[in-house]
Design an enzyme around this catalytic site. Sequence first.
Site, PDB file in Angstrom:
ATOM      1  N   ASN A   3      -1.716   4.211  12.321  1.00  0.00           N
ATOM      2  CA  ASN A   3      -3.106   3.613  12.644  1.00  0.00           C
ATOM      3  C   ASN A   3      -2.726   2.068  12.908  1.00  0.00           C
ATOM      4  O   ASN A   3      -3.478   1.482  13.370  1.00  0.00           O
ATOM      5  CB  ASN A   3      -3.950   4.087  11.751  1.00  0.00           C
ATOM      6  CG  ASN A   3      -5.236   3.605  12.005  1.00  0.00           C
ATOM      7  OD1 ASN A   3      -6.044   3.606  12.988  1.00  0.00           O
ATOM      8  ND2 ASN A   3      -5.692   2.726  11.097  1.00  0.00           N
ATOM      9  N   HIS A   4      -1.861   1.694  11.976  1.00  0.00           N
ATOM     10  CA  HIS A   4      -1.648   0.133  11.588  1.00  0.00           C
ATOM     11  C   HIS A   4      -0.245  -0.144  11.008  1.00  0.00           C
ATOM     12  O   HIS A   4       0.561   0.976  10.863  1.00  0.00           O
ATOM     13  CB  HIS A   4      -2.620  -0.239  10.632  1.00  0.00           C
ATOM     14  CG  HIS A   4      -2.692   0.640   9.299  1.00  0.00           C
ATOM     15  ND1 HIS A   4      -3.692   1.590   9.033  1.00  0.00           N
ATOM     16  CD2 HIS A   4      -1.595   0.913   8.243  1.00  0.00           C
ATOM     17  CE1 HIS A   4      -3.176   2.170   7.914  1.00  0.00           C
ATOM     18  NE2 HIS A   4      -2.096   1.955   7.489  1.00  0.00           N
ATOM     19  N   ARG A  59       3.025  14.520   8.766  1.00  0.00           N
ATOM     20  CA  ARG A  59       1.489  14.582   8.611  1.00  0.00           C
ATOM     21  C   ARG A  59       1.052  12.985   9.178  1.00  0.00           C
ATOM     22  O   ARG A  59       1.430  12.241   8.673  1.00  0.00           O
ATOM     23  CB  ARG A  59       1.537  14.400   6.889  1.00  0.00           C
ATOM     24  CG  ARG A  59       0.262  14.362   6.258  1.00  0.00           C
ATOM     25  CD  ARG A  59       0.026  13.002   5.880  1.00  0.00           C
ATOM     26  NE  ARG A  59      -1.325  12.826   4.922  1.00  0.00           N
ATOM     27  CZ  ARG A  59      -1.790  11.667   4.794  1.00  0.00           C
ATOM     28  NH1 ARG A  59      -1.288  10.594   5.371  1.00  0.00           N
ATOM     29  NH2 ARG A  59      -2.782  11.403   3.969  1.00  0.00           N
ATOM     30  N   ASP A 116      -4.619  -2.946  12.558  1.00  0.00           N
ATOM     31  CA  ASP A 116      -4.775  -1.780  13.372  1.00  0.00           C
ATOM     32  C   ASP A 116      -3.984  -1.871  14.765  1.00  0.00           C
ATOM     33  O   ASP A 116      -4.297  -2.814  15.510  1.00  0.00           O
ATOM     34  CB  ASP A 116      -6.157  -1.241  13.834  1.00  0.00           C
ATOM     35  CG  ASP A 116      -6.685  -0.552  12.355  1.00  0.00           C
ATOM     36  OD1 ASP A 116      -6.452  -0.803  11.453  1.00  0.00           O
ATOM     37  OD2 ASP A 116      -7.429   0.479  12.988  1.00  0.00           O
ATOM     38  N   ASP A 166      -1.283  10.416   9.381  1.00  0.00           N
ATOM     39  CA  ASP A 166      -2.461   9.516   8.547  1.00  0.00           C
ATOM     40  C   ASP A 166      -3.777   9.284   9.397  1.00  0.00           C
ATOM     41  O   ASP A 166      -3.385   8.732  10.543  1.00  0.00           O
ATOM     42  CB  ASP A 166      -1.714   8.415   7.738  1.00  0.00           C
ATOM     43  CG  ASP A 166      -2.278   7.694   6.873  1.00  0.00           C
ATOM     44  OD1 ASP A 166      -2.865   8.339   6.134  1.00  0.00           O
ATOM     45  OD2 ASP A 166      -2.502   6.329   6.992  1.00  0.00           O
ATOM     46  N   ASP A 205       0.956  -1.127   0.163  1.00  0.00           N
ATOM     47  CA  ASP A 205      -0.004   0.031  -0.123  1.00  0.00           C
ATOM     48  C   ASP A 205       0.772   1.046  -0.005  1.00  0.00           C
ATOM     49  O   ASP A 205       0.930   2.190   0.934  1.00  0.00           O
ATOM     50  CB  ASP A 205      -0.890   0.286   1.171  1.00  0.00           C
ATOM     51  CG  ASP A 205      -1.835   1.321   1.222  1.00  0.00           C
ATOM     52  OD1 ASP A 205      -2.098   1.654   0.067  1.00  0.00           O
ATOM     53  OD2 ASP A 205      -2.564   1.555   2.463  1.00  0.00           O
ATOM     54  N   GLU A 265      -4.504  14.609   8.566  1.00  0.00           N
ATOM     55  CA  GLU A 265      -5.444  14.084   7.622  1.00  0.00           C
ATOM     56  C   GLU A 265      -6.738  13.477   8.501  1.00  0.00           C
ATOM     57  O   GLU A 265      -6.605  12.531   9.052  1.00  0.00           O
ATOM     58  CB  GLU A 265      -4.846  12.908   6.751  1.00  0.00           C
ATOM     59  CG  GLU A 265      -5.721  12.523   5.928  1.00  0.00           C
ATOM     60  CD  GLU A 265      -5.664  11.018   5.364  1.00  0.00           C
ATOM     61  OE1 GLU A 265      -5.973  10.581   4.153  1.00  0.00           O
ATOM     62  OE2 GLU A 265      -5.407  10.159   6.193  1.00  0.00           O
TER      63      GLU A 265
END
Length: 551
Positions: free
Chosen positions: A103-104, A199, A171, A201, A61, A242
């Site tokens: 987050n993960h 930044r 997560d 996420d 990803d 974000e």
Amino acid sequence: MIKDLWYKNAIIYSVNVESFLDSNGDGVGDFEGLSRSLDYLQGMGITCLWLAPFQKSPRRDHGYDISDYYQVDPCFGTLGDFVDFTHEAHQRGIRVMMDLAINHTSDQHPWFQEARRDPSSKYRDYYVWSETKPEDAHKGVIFPGVQETTWTRDPVARQYYFHRFYPFQPDLNIDNPLVLAEIRKIMGFYLELGVSGFRMDAVPFVIEGKSPQARSPMNWQLLRDFRQFLQWRSRDAIILAEANVEPKHSVRYFGEDGDRLQMMFNFWVNQHVFLAMATGEVKPLVKALEQTRERPPNAQWAQFLRNHDELDLGRLSERQRQAVFDAMAPDPDMQLYERGIRRRLAPMLHGDQRRLRMAYSLMFALPGTPVLRYGDELGMGDRLDLPERDSGRTPMQWSNEKNAGFSRADKLVRPIVDEGPYGYEQVNVADQRRDPESLLNWTARMIRIRKEVPEIGWGNFDVLDVGHPGVLALRYRWLNNSVVVVHNLTDEAVEIGLRLPGERDRTLVNLLTRDHSQADRRGLHPLIMEPYGYHWYRAGGLGYLLDRTAV
């Protein structure tokens, strides 16, 4: 308390290391190549680089599936190359901001591998598990049409784990103090290596409750804790969030006293900008600007047009979203996740240079700090034959030589745009640098103007009534100085009347041309706006340079 609010008047440039410049001929961009590009970025006027994830990753990803937070992925170089890069950037007055994807992790991260193997390991509680698949597992997926569930069974752990994004991105359990300690350690590590901010996420998902039984309230205290840690370690480091949320929730992210996040992307205004450009009606955009007006004095919006993801139109109504689709992405293959557009801006606007320049002028003129995507200064296009969001992540087009000057390799990390009006032989840095009328040189001039107009980053704005539904006029005031920016979002020439309540001086000095304006006896400035025209004015001449207070 942060003392230097540098982000208030910054020019941020978003870049994927892998797609920018390959220095060693392996087909992948790297930090040495990015270092070689710094003179180009400095010359354009960029003051802050935002880097997409570059840590070690299986890259399923685009690097957001991190397997080691403390290592640079070998395809980009080494930690030493990264430190050299940050040093060279600082030498040129350019700050570095990096993506913080917390987050993960990747399912290949040693934390997850240990967690799935050993129920008694401390890492088991680094993630979120359930003995059974929750009934709402099909809800809340981020990638409709691609992702089917947020809970996947792990055959080794024999339990289900939670993943807001793809199944290979489990997560992290933010409620675990050990996980928070790891996150602080990661931030501290990169602060020591020269980073000026992050930044962050997917912020709403970072702070949401993730229990399979019942979702706990959002952990707003966590945002304050992150900010306090940054200010303890580095007085001027910031977080750019974000968070695609409705305006009524934004103050919670900033904090009522401005004690949480310093910056947020203004997704709400972004989506209404495209609605306004698609329809030629500025009323919804004006409403969006008013809805996002209130924020703490030390907080700032980041304004953008396109970024590395799809253009998310999910906050528009179905009718409004369809209007944007019809105008800018009529083919279903141009759309994504049932809510967005996966094209770059130039082809969305059909290559019309008038509309492109008006759009970027408008972005620079919106209240906040502008964020440019790499290649947009050239009007780069996309490749819709690539899957999902890869279409807009093609290599930077430096010249009309092999592989657009990006790499000497025969095989690239991603195909170059090599055909049509946006192919590298038609759109590249080398040719545009030689053309004084090119989009690249126009962008550099606009950046210079924007940096000379700190009122937009620091001041308050008024929307001026000009009597035409397709023209947006904004006035900014700060330290007794006044700036007016006017944009015609229609394809017709229009005549408007501009009145500036409270202004003593009757002169408007045009910052882009010699076409100045003098008010008539009624205090009215009659202006002719060409199709997709834009004007930048300073009220009262240039005397402000003599007495402006430096901040």
